[in-house]
Write a protein that holds these residues in place. Structure first.
Motif: not given
Length: 319
Positions: A25-33
């Motif tokens: 989640f931390k690695q892809y946080r911008m995509l989740f955002l």
């Protein structure tokens, strides 16, 4: 002692999985955002309005509001099935949707296959751009253009008169109106719909074509025996999605093109619900009709997905 060790191992694995999820989640946080606006849009415009479905089970009165209007059970659903005009609009909806599926679904696939075979990049881009343009034109504008084209003084009737025939009021003639709807719908959508198939074609392994060329296969044979089979998963998924909207015959298009002369062949569920709900203010009945359409669409979507899964496996389905 052994049980304690087992519990400790399970806790360690669970802790490891949770840590792995957090790191991902931390690695892809911008995509989740980036997903957040889409979820908010979906929630506000697709899920929150579902609350209005209770109107189908209530005798809605504007002065009482949704909560205080009396419950009437399935009264309006019985009214739907007792309404003879409902079967007319249901038949029109199914016929127009099936015609659009038969003629409109293969069109972007064929267009994408042919476009992929074009040798000159500049000409290919020009064709792509021209084919995408109708998608960005409102049906209000397109309806005006097509009404002019098919009017008594339009170019189509000029051609009819040139061959010695009497002019025809195409837009007010039930014999031609469905064909016009289907033809104009294909014209407006085939270019834009081909994008996903072009993207799928771009992902085809070029080594397959190279091997086929070495075996002496021509362009047409490679298109039929390599490119088209590689598109099968995308085609099946798009077909499933199309079945989910089989009862969406195209409100924008029909509403802007039809008239009272062709109600018998062009009045569909969406236009019927519009007239009942917004013009006649019969909110409960129009909600019941709209809910019937949604339930049928859901059943079709699940059925076709299961059928495709049974035939082609999980790679060809939505879930």
């Amino acid at each position: 002692m052994q049980a304690t060790a087992t519990e400790s191992a399970v806790q360690t694995r669970s802790s490891g999985r949770a840590k792995g999820r957090f790191n991902k989640f931390k690695q892809y946080r911008m995509l989740f955002l980036m997903l957040v606006p889409g979820f908010i849009f979906l929630l506000v415009f697709n899920y929150v309005p579902m609350y209005g479905l209770v109107l189908a089970f209530k005798d809605f009165r504007i002065t009482s509001g949704i909560l205080d209007s009396p419950w009437v059970g399935t009264k309006y659903f019985h009214k739907v099935f007792d309404d003879p005009h409902f079967y007319v609009v249901l038949k029109n909806t199914i016929l127009i949707s099936v015609y659009k599926l038969i003629f409109g679904f293969p069109a972007p696939i064929a267009f994408a296959l042919l476009l992929n075979e074009m040798r000159r990049p500049l000409f290919r881009k020009w064709v792509q751009t021209v084919s995408y343009l109708p998608h960005f034109i409102s049906w209000i504008v397109l309806a005006g253009i097509f009404t002019t084209l098919f009017s008594l003084d339009g170019p189509v009737n000029a051609l009819v008169k040139a061959f010695g025939h009497a002019p025809v009021v195409f837009m007010a003639d039930e014999r031609y109106f469905r064909s016009i709807l289907v033809g104009t719908s294909v014209f407006q959508s085939f270019g834009w719909s081909s994008i996903i198939f072009l993207a799928a074609i771009a992902g085809v392994d070029p080594q397959l074509h190279e091997a086929a060329i070495m075996d002496g296969a021509g362009r047409f044979r490679r298109m039929i025996q390599i490119t088209l089979p590689m598109l099968a998963p995308v085609i099946s998924i798009m077909l499933i999605l199309s079945m989910g909207t089989i009862l969406d015959a195209g409100f924008d298009q029909i509403f802007n093109m039809y008239n009272s002369q062709v109600y018998g062949v062009a009045d569909v569920i969406d236009t019927y619900v519009y007239r009942l709900g917004l013009i006649n203010a019969d909110y409960s009945y129009s909600t019941a009709v709209g809910m019937f359409k949604s339930v049928v669409a859901l059943i079709l979507l699940l059925s076709v997905n299961r059928l495709v899964k049974a035939v082609g496996g999980n790679d060809h389905t939505l879930w």
